[in-house]
Design a protein around this motif. Structure first.
Motif, PDB file in Angstrom:
ATOM      1  N   SER A  78     -73.950  34.381   8.361  1.00  0.00           N
ATOM      2  CA  SER A  78     -75.374  34.193   8.740  1.00  0.00           C
ATOM      3  C   SER A  78     -75.978  33.512   7.394  1.00  0.00           C
ATOM      4  O   SER A  78     -76.193  33.808   6.288  1.00  0.00           O
ATOM      5  N   THR A  79     -76.955  32.614   7.975  1.00  0.00           N
ATOM      6  CA  THR A  79     -77.539  31.770   6.962  1.00  0.00           C
ATOM      7  C   THR A  79     -78.579  32.660   6.234  1.00  0.00           C
ATOM      8  O   THR A  79     -78.997  32.489   5.127  1.00  0.00           O
ATOM      9  N   ASN A  80     -79.186  33.536   7.110  1.00  0.00           N
ATOM     10  CA  ASN A  80     -80.019  34.384   6.537  1.00  0.00           C
ATOM     11  C   ASN A  80     -79.666  35.517   5.533  1.00  0.00           C
ATOM     12  O   ASN A  80     -80.322  35.672   4.380  1.00  0.00           O
ATOM     13  N   GLY A 104     -74.277  35.269  13.275  1.00  0.00           N
ATOM     14  CA  GLY A 104     -75.693  34.959  13.662  1.00  0.00           C
ATOM     15  C   GLY A 104     -76.427  36.146  14.293  1.00  0.00           C
ATOM     16  O   GLY A 104     -75.670  36.564  14.780  1.00  0.00           O
ATOM     17  N   SER A 113     -75.585  33.425  19.078  1.00  0.00           N
ATOM     18  CA  SER A 113     -74.536  32.645  19.158  1.00  0.00           C
ATOM     19  C   SER A 113     -74.914  31.244  18.376  1.00  0.00           C
ATOM     20  O   SER A 113     -75.910  30.682  18.619  1.00  0.00           O
ATOM     21  N   TRP A 120     -78.403  25.658  12.263  1.00  0.00           N
ATOM     22  CA  TRP A 120     -78.589  26.883  11.780  1.00  0.00           C
ATOM     23  C   TRP A 120     -79.027  27.062  10.352  1.00  0.00           C
ATOM     24  O   TRP A 120     -78.333  26.610   9.430  1.00  0.00           O
ATOM     25  N   ASN A 162     -91.675  33.942  18.564  1.00  0.00           N
ATOM     26  CA  ASN A 162     -90.715  33.230  17.818  1.00  0.00           C
ATOM     27  C   ASN A 162     -89.702  32.357  18.428  1.00  0.00           C
ATOM     28  O   ASN A 162     -88.680  32.243  17.975  1.00  0.00           O
ATOM     29  N   GLY A 181     -84.650  30.148  18.385  1.00  0.00           N
ATOM     30  CA  GLY A 181     -85.116  31.433  18.099  1.00  0.00           C
ATOM     31  C   GLY A 181     -85.389  31.340  16.383  1.00  0.00           C
ATOM     32  O   GLY A 181     -84.709  30.803  15.709  1.00  0.00           O
ATOM     33  N   ASN A 203     -80.626  25.057  18.997  1.00  0.00           N
ATOM     34  CA  ASN A 203     -79.239  24.522  19.953  1.00  0.00           C
ATOM     35  C   ASN A 203     -79.445  23.015  20.246  1.00  0.00           C
ATOM     36  O   ASN A 203     -80.244  22.564  20.993  1.00  0.00           O
ATOM     37  N   LEU A 211     -72.842  28.824  25.482  1.00  0.00           N
ATOM     38  CA  LEU A 211     -73.970  29.932  25.259  1.00  0.00           C
ATOM     39  C   LEU A 211     -73.656  31.155  26.269  1.00  0.00           C
ATOM     40  O   LEU A 211     -73.454  30.901  27.505  1.00  0.00           O
ATOM     41  N   ALA A 217     -80.289  30.242  28.139  1.00  0.00           N
ATOM     42  CA  ALA A 217     -80.684  29.288  26.941  1.00  0.00           C
ATOM     43  C   ALA A 217     -80.496  27.738  27.447  1.00  0.00           C
ATOM     44  O   ALA A 217     -79.700  27.525  28.403  1.00  0.00           O
TER      45      ALA A 217
END
Ligand code: BT5
Length: 319
Positions: A78-80, A104, A113, A120, A162, A181, A203, A211, A217
């Motif tokens: 996850s980039t976060n 993610g 996803s 991302w 968001n 998101g 996306n 997805l 989505a």
């Protein structure tokens, strides 16, 4: 090095002088750029930059008019998560980008996803803000994504707080599908933020069938195909898309007073009947406005309610 190359043919000795490094160092940098898929040709007049890669850290930084460093990964959980690690190490103004994510996350630890072909990324910064005002960063990110999507020809609009959605179909069958998101996380004291990580998932260049169906989505590619673009030109250049997104985000964080007017212009939620699940219960009514730093104003049968967080659903007029 890339800036120097962008001005046309430049010889090794000229580069060495301009950048104040040895000629061996110049050569090493040229090789590194080639390894990162930049096409650098050696001609009689000097080095020429022939092409830049479609995506990647150096490609995003090249020509980016915002002061971010980009850390790129082919694949990441996850980039976060990664941005939080960098935050703990003291970094700032860094953007973590992954070509795909294997873990993610959405809000409340929901799954997100993140197949190859999407955008991302997580922006790490250290704003001089009290924590209560951080929601304005989420709104700024939604505006930035919406603007970049519109520049790519897709009529995206924002659902509080968001999500970025794309309208699909007309009349009775009209609906909105989720394109993006945003997950904002932070750490701080009562009166000052230490860091903020704004995670943005869009996306872009893959199909809706990649997805989960229950996510309802869509992707930029699918939206552009529906708008009549052929399959061979439906993809969006992600490097430029990310650059535009980061540039708008950077502009808005410097001028938070511009966020709400831009958000209102792009909002799908305002003027709609909504149901918002909040920590304090359900709020149903007409969403009439947004207030700083991101509070939704809802007219309900029992009067005006102000909601600062929650899951929002757009209702059809009859519901
Ligand atoms: C969000 O959560 O919408 C925030 C998503 C943030 C993702 C970014 S990607 C970069 C960064 N790194 C991360 O790990 N996260 C951030 P929420 O409002 O809770 O919505 C989650 C719901 O959206 C899921 O329960 C699914 O129904 C649906 N969903 C999952 N993947 C989706 C996708 N790719 N596109 C649209 N909807 C999706």
């Amino acid at each position: 090095m890339l800036d120097a190359l962008s001005d046309g043919p430049v010889t090794g000795p000229e580069l060495a002088e301009q950048l104040d490094v040895s000629r061996a160092a110049v050569w090493k940098h040229v090789e590194a750029l080639r390894e990162a898929d930049f096409e650098v040709e050696g001609t009689d007049e000097g080095y020429v930059l022939q092409s830049i890669p479609e995506y990647g850290g150096a490609a995003i930084e090249y020509g980016l008019e915002a002061p971010f460093e980009v850390e790129f990964h082919d694949s990441l959980g996850s980039t976060n998560e990664r941005a939080r690690e960098l935050a703990a190490d003291g970094a700032t103004d860094t953007v973590v980008v992954a070509a795909e994510q294997t873990g993610g996350r959405g809000r409340l630890d929901r799954e997100w996803s993140s197949p190859a072909g999407g955008v991302w990324l997580s922006v790490l910064c250290r704003p001089d803000l009290p924590p209560a005002q951080v929601p304005v960063y989420t709104l700024a990110a939604a505006v930035a994504v919406t603007r970049a999507a519109r520049e790519a020809g897709v009529e995206a609009r924002i659902k509080w707080p968001n999500d970025v959605l794309v309208p699909v179909g007309d009349g009775e069958d009209a609906e909105e599908r989720k394109l993006c998101g945003i997950l904002t996380e932070m750490e701080g004291e009562a009166d000052r933020v230490s860091w903020v990580v704004v995670g943005i998932g869009v996306n872009v260049n893959f199909d809706e069938s990649d997805l989960p169906p229950e996510a309802n989505a869509t992707t930029l590619r699918a939206a552009r195909e529906r708008a009549g673009h052929g399959a061979d030109e439906a993809d969006v250049p992600r490097r430029l898309f990310v650059q535009r997104l980061l540039e708008t985000f950077d502009e808005l964080r410097a001028a938070p007073e511009r966020v709400l007017p831009a958000w209102r212009e792009y909002a799908s939620t305002l003027g709609r009947r909504v149901r918002v699940e909040t920590p304090g219960g359900e709020v149903v009514g007409e969403a009439v406005d947004i207030e700083f730093p991101g509070t939704l104003v809802v007219e309900t049968d029992e009067g005006t309610r102000r909601v600062s967080a929650g899951d929002c659903e757009h209702l059809r007029p009859a519901e």
